[in-house]
Design an enzyme around this catalytic site. Structure first.
Site, PDB file in Angstrom:
ATOM      1  CE  LYS A 206      28.749  37.818-142.478  1.00  0.00           C
ATOM      2  NZ  LYS A 206      27.662  38.283-141.641  1.00  0.00           N
ATOM      3  CB  CYS A 262      25.856  42.084-145.616  1.00  0.00           C
ATOM      4  SG  CYS A 262      26.436  43.064-144.247  1.00  0.00           S
TER       5      CYS A 262
HETATM    6  C1  UGA Z   1      22.186  40.264-142.977  1.00  0.00           C
HETATM    7  C2  UGA Z   1      22.064  38.867-142.364  1.00  0.00           C
HETATM    8  O1  UGA Z   1      20.702  38.582-142.089  1.00  0.00           O
HETATM    9  C3  UGA Z   1      22.867  38.778-141.072  1.00  0.00           C
HETATM   10  O2  UGA Z   1      22.832  37.442-140.564  1.00  0.00           O
HETATM   11  C4  UGA Z   1      24.318  39.168-141.359  1.00  0.00           C
HETATM   12  O3  UGA Z   1      25.091  39.168-140.186  1.00  0.00           O
HETATM   13  C5  UGA Z   1      24.334  40.566-141.951  1.00  0.00           C
HETATM   14  O4  UGA Z   1      23.564  40.590-143.168  1.00  0.00           O
HETATM   15  C6  UGA Z   1      25.769  40.935-142.233  1.00  0.00           C
HETATM   16  O5  UGA Z   1      26.428  40.223-142.983  1.00  0.00           O
HETATM   17  O6  UGA Z   1      26.229  41.913-141.651  1.00  0.00           O
HETATM   18  P1  UGA Z   1      21.024  42.634-142.551  1.00  0.00           P
HETATM   19  O7  UGA Z   1      21.541  42.955-143.914  1.00  0.00           O
HETATM   20  O8  UGA Z   1      21.308  43.561-141.436  1.00  0.00           O
HETATM   21  O9  UGA Z   1      21.590  41.189-142.085  1.00  0.00           O
HETATM   22  O10 UGA Z   1      19.433  42.475-142.602  1.00  0.00           O
HETATM   23  P2  UGA Z   1      18.451  41.327-143.097  1.00  0.00           P
HETATM   24  O11 UGA Z   1      17.387  41.181-142.096  1.00  0.00           O
HETATM   25  O12 UGA Z   1      19.158  40.110-143.500  1.00  0.00           O
HETATM   26  O13 UGA Z   1      17.772  41.993-144.382  1.00  0.00           O
HETATM   27  C7  UGA Z   1      18.501  42.185-145.598  1.00  0.00           C
HETATM   28  C8  UGA Z   1      17.554  42.617-146.693  1.00  0.00           C
HETATM   29  O14 UGA Z   1      16.695  41.545-147.057  1.00  0.00           O
HETATM   30  C9  UGA Z   1      16.623  43.765-146.304  1.00  0.00           C
HETATM   31  O15 UGA Z   1      16.525  44.663-147.378  1.00  0.00           O
HETATM   32  C10 UGA Z   1      15.316  43.082-146.031  1.00  0.00           C
HETATM   33  O16 UGA Z   1      14.203  43.909-146.212  1.00  0.00           O
HETATM   34  C11 UGA Z   1      15.349  41.962-147.060  1.00  0.00           C
HETATM   35  N1  UGA Z   1      14.486  40.828-146.693  1.00  0.00           N
HETATM   36  C12 UGA Z   1      14.733  40.075-145.586  1.00  0.00           C
HETATM   37  C13 UGA Z   1      13.410  40.500-147.512  1.00  0.00           C
HETATM   38  O17 UGA Z   1      13.162  41.171-148.550  1.00  0.00           O
HETATM   39  N2  UGA Z   1      12.629  39.429-147.195  1.00  0.00           N
HETATM   40  C14 UGA Z   1      12.862  38.668-146.082  1.00  0.00           C
HETATM   41  O18 UGA Z   1      12.102  37.701-145.858  1.00  0.00           O
HETATM   42  C15 UGA Z   1      13.953  39.007-145.265  1.00  0.00           C
END
Ligand code: UGA
Length: 453
Positions: A206, A262
């Site tokens: 994880k 996270c």
């Molecule tokens: C993340 C993981 O993607 C999940 O698999 C995990 O379960 C979760 O953390 C957790 O540990 O609870 P989350 O934080 O909800 O999910 O959202 P993400 O989609 O991963 O985005 C995280 C951050 O990265 C956001 O600020 C998003 O804007 C940024 N991001 C994401 C980018 O800047 N570029 C990308 O290409 C993708």
């Protein structure tokens, strides 16, 4: 838990919390008032609540009645004491384990759902084991199995992620307990997607998954800065490298840095773990993922100041988006927080619009109450912020629009209309590369787009 209840009508699911206001909100007949905004969640809760999904503050009877208990409490980064700034604060997980130890009856499978540092299961097992021993001495039947079942859903897409997971991970030592949990997921998840590992591999997987995802974002944000300096376009680079099936196309969007509850916490958790085991080079490697993320956020605030002739004091800046990503009202570790704080520090007057984040939440995050712009030119003023009711309201009289969250509606903004409301020369800073850049430029705006040279 709502999705489990939805997919397994034969299982009674009771969600318990000490926070009565929160439980009341989960029981609100008006499904639009659920405490978490998540597309599709209201429909799932609407289908199951009162049938086999219950929300209650009666923690002890729910534990006593349960065959399986999921520990899903928060584990934020410690702010003081040993490991401050890196290690997870385990006080709630330990308190929950003790409560389960005290109240459980018969055999209970205890599932770690919270993201935890590696080997936390050992602590939980020690607490439950002591209770089992005490019960045996008193002639009571009480026993436990501990499983790790980390969650991989992302906010904003949680329901689809849960309904169609890439994988479900179950770590444990007791085959019967593992199969009991696998049978629950087996109601809707194909068997080959249910992975079984030992406890520590599950916990570490994880952390590692989040660290790899965070690392990808820091990597692409680092390349975005190189693109801006050299005249390349990070979206073209991402497309080109993403076509390599070994790299893959997902999670290559440059932006204002990752936020959310996270990524930073889990990377720091791994850093702490590595330090604990004397793996200092490994710790430094992962620490740099967070350092790059911090840099990217400060870089964007700095760049706004530089482009606006080196000063934003008394200038109105429309901030579009405050949530850490689109389709959520969650602002934990949102890049908007640090960027807005930097701009407030520089004396800017921010008009912030987000479709889902409340004014009270922004005030907490910015550690500053909303305040109208002072009369006059504001040149001697402190930085102030106000909530705006729409993108148009935010942009009225603004010198710049700054897009920080990729809400769909920001891709469809009417640039000629917005430009007409702004003070000129006017700027668009698009930290998500989502706006219609051509339309904004044609409307006379000066443009900065993340990763576009
Ligand atoms: C993340 C993981 O993607 C999940 O698999 C995990 O379960 C979760 O953390 C957790 O540990 O609870 P989350 O934080 O909800 O999910 O959202 P993400 O989609 O991963 O985005 C995280 C951050 O990265 C956001 O600020 C998003 O804007 C940024 N991001 C994401 C980018 O800047 N570029 C990308 O290409 C993708």
């Amino acid at each position: 838990m709502a999705v489990i209840a939805d997919r397994c009508p034969h299982i009674q699911v009771t969600v318990v919390d000490l926070n009565a206001a929160r439980i009341a909100a989960w029981n609100d007949p008006d499904l639009s008032k659920l405490p978490v905004y998540e597309p599709g969640l209201d429909a799932v809760v609407g289908r199951c609540r009162g049938r086999n999904l219950h929300f209650s503050t009666a923690v002890e009877p729910a534990i006593a009645a349960a065959d399986m208990v999921f520990l899903s409490v928060n584990t934020p980064t410690k702010t003081k004491g040993v490991g401050a700034g890196q290690a997870s604060d385990l006080r709630w997980i330990e308190a929950s384990a003790r409560q389960v130890a005290a109240c459980a009856q018969g055999h209970t499978i205890v599932v770690e759902k919270s993201t935890l540092p590696v080997r936390t299961a050992a602590t939980i097992k020690a607490i439950l084991g002591a209770a089992q021993g005490d019960a045996a001495q008193a002639g009571e039947a009480k026993s436990f199995s501990v499983l790790s079942n980390p969650e991989f859903l992302a906010e904003g897409t949680a329901i689809t992620d849960l309904e169609h997971p890439d994988r479900v991970l179950i770590g444990g030592e007791d085959p019967a307990a593992i199969e009991a949990l696998a049978a629950i997921y087996g109601a809707w998840v194909p068997a080959d997607r249910i992975l079984r590992t030992n406890l520590w591999s599950s916990e570490l997987s994880k952390l590692t998954a989040n660290c790899f995802l965070a690392q990808r974002i820091s990597s692409i944000n680092a390349i975005a800065a190189v693109c801006e300096a050299t005249g390349a376009d990070v979206q073209e680079v991402a497309r080109a490298i993403g076509a390599d099936s070994r790299i893959g196309a997902k999670f290559l969007k440059a932006g204002p840095g990752f936020g959310g509850s996270c990524f930073q916490k889990d990377v720091l958790n791994l850093v702490y773990l590595c330090g604990h085991y004397g793996l200092h080079e490994v710790a430094a490697y992962w620490q740099s993922v967070v350092a790059l993320n911090d840099w990217q956020q400060h870089r964007i605030a700095r760049l706004v100041v530089q482009r606006l002739f080196g000063t934003v004091t008394g200038k109105r800046i429309a901030v579009l988006g405050f949530a850490f990503k689109a389709d959520t009202n969650d602002t934990r570790e949102a890049p908007a927080i640090r960027i807005c704080r930097d701009l407030l520090e520089e004396g800017a007057q921010l008009a912030i619009y987000d479709p889902k984040v409340s004014e009270a939440q922004m005030a907490t995050d910015l550690a500053q109450e909303p305040q109208p712009a002072p009369a006059g030119n504001g040149l001697s003023g402190e930085g102030v912020w106000q909530l705006a009711a729409s993108a148009e309201a935010a942009a009225t009289g603004a010198d710049a629009v700054l897009i920080l969250t990729e809400w769909r509606q920001f891709a469809e903004l009417d640039w000629p209309g917005l430009a007409a409301l702004m003070r000129h020369p006017a700027w668009l800073f698009d930290a998500r590369a989502i706006a219609d850049a051509e339309a904004a430029a044609a409307a006379g705006l000066n443009l900065w787009t993340v990763g576009r040279g």
